[in-house]
Design an enzyme around this catalytic site. Structure first.
Site, mmCIF file in Angstrom:
data_model
loop_
_atom_site.group_PDB
_atom_site.id
_atom_site.type_symbol
_atom_site.label_atom_id
_atom_site.label_comp_id
_atom_site.label_asym_id
_atom_site.label_seq_id
_atom_site.Cartn_x
_atom_site.Cartn_y
_atom_site.Cartn_z
ATOM 1 N N ASP A 110 0.874 -1.159 0.000
ATOM 2 C CA ASP A 110 0.000 0.000 0.000
ATOM 3 C C ASP A 110 0.921 1.221 0.000
ATOM 4 O OD1 ASP A 110 -2.313 1.648 0.369
ATOM 5 O OD2 ASP A 110 -1.888 1.706 2.512
ATOM 6 N N ASP A 138 -0.052 5.028 1.322
ATOM 7 C CA ASP A 138 -0.184 5.946 2.449
ATOM 8 C C ASP A 138 -0.118 5.219 3.783
ATOM 9 O OD1 ASP A 138 -0.530 8.279 0.855
ATOM 10 O OD2 ASP A 138 -2.537 7.562 0.377
#
Length: 271
Positions: A7, A9
């Site tokens: 991922d 953020d």
């Protein structure tokens, strides 16, 4: 070879509080929108997948009237304009260096690349923002070896598994031969629903979330010469000695001959 999918953020860098939040607030101010999220308020908005979706969540009937958003077409156009500007502001913050990479990211990416692993990022954030964070976190050379799946490339965002299913399809990698690094409950649910073993590196906004189904939950990936990582959950007993290594990830793969982790269940937490 296995695939390592990150991922963006909260995983590659601590972007939410120091990047996205000020970028949202600056955008609202520039457009005359009477909204400024506090850190506590943004902690709730983080649970909404996608920046445009977070912006849309502020549109109460009263605000719609105040902003003269007469119909769905004008609302959609306004959200797109806000989000374009917010992405520009965010990229500037990334490039300014205010969000350093989280511990262990550059190290483990280099280890995986040297071992021939496939590298990818799967995120609900806008692709230009994701590429900016990735390049800042691992450098231009390593970033050039990543496949990036981001933004509106799928109709349903996390916790739906769509972004991870697309990544697996495009990479040509079976779920049993890939591992994900996430930081949130929504991200974990998306990855697990796609059949992926998932390591969670908690961030400031997500530490108290439910990470049932994760293969490993740690404070960060860590670096051998840095602060030892805190192990919050190790259901398969792989053990972490100071930092998560490529060998740790290899052991968590369902296809690993040395691993103790079965394929993650997809029968719970339907998105």
């Amino acid at each position: 070879m296995p695939a390592l999918i990150f991922d963006c953020d909260g995983v590659l860098a601590d972007t939410e509080q120091y990047g996205h939040l000020p970028a949202f607030n600056r955008t609202f101010a520039e457009f005359g929108v009477p909204v400024q999220w506090s850190v506590d308020e943004y902690a709730d908005r983080v649970k909404i997948g996608g920046g445009k979706e977070r912006m849309r969540s502020i549109l109460t009937p009263a605000l719609i009237a105040e902003l003269s958003l007469d119909d769905d077409t004008s609302t959609d156009a306004t959200i797109l304009a806000w989000h374009k500007r917010k992405t520009e502001i965010y990229k500037g913050l990334v490039e300014s260096g205010v969000m350093p990479a989280r511990p262990g990211i550059a190290r483990i990416v280099k280890e995986a690349y040297d071992a021939g692993w496939t590298l990818a990022v799967a995120s609900t954030s806008a692709e230009p923002a994701v590429r900016a964070v990735l390049t800042h976190a691992v450098g231009e050379d390593l970033a050039s070896h990543f496949a990036v799946f981001a933004g509106d490339v799928v109709p349903a965002k996390k916790p739906a598994p769509d972004i991870y299913l697309l990544a697996l399809k495009e990479l040509g990698v079976p779920a049993d031969d890939a591992i994900v690094v996430e930081d949130s409950g929504n991200g974990l649910r998306a990855a697990v629903a796609a059949g992926l073993a998932t390591v969670v590196t908690v961030s400031g906004f997500t530490r108290e979330e439910d990470f049932t189904g994760a293969a490993l939950v740690v404070s960060a990936l860590g670096d051998p010469d840095g602060e030892p990582v805190e192990v919050l959950a190790d259901p398969h007993g792989v053990g972490v000695d100071g930092a998560v290594t490529l060998a740790t990830l290899q052991a968590l793969l369902p296809t690993s001959s040395t691993g103790t982790s079965p394929a993650p269940s997809t029968g719970t937490e339907t998105p």
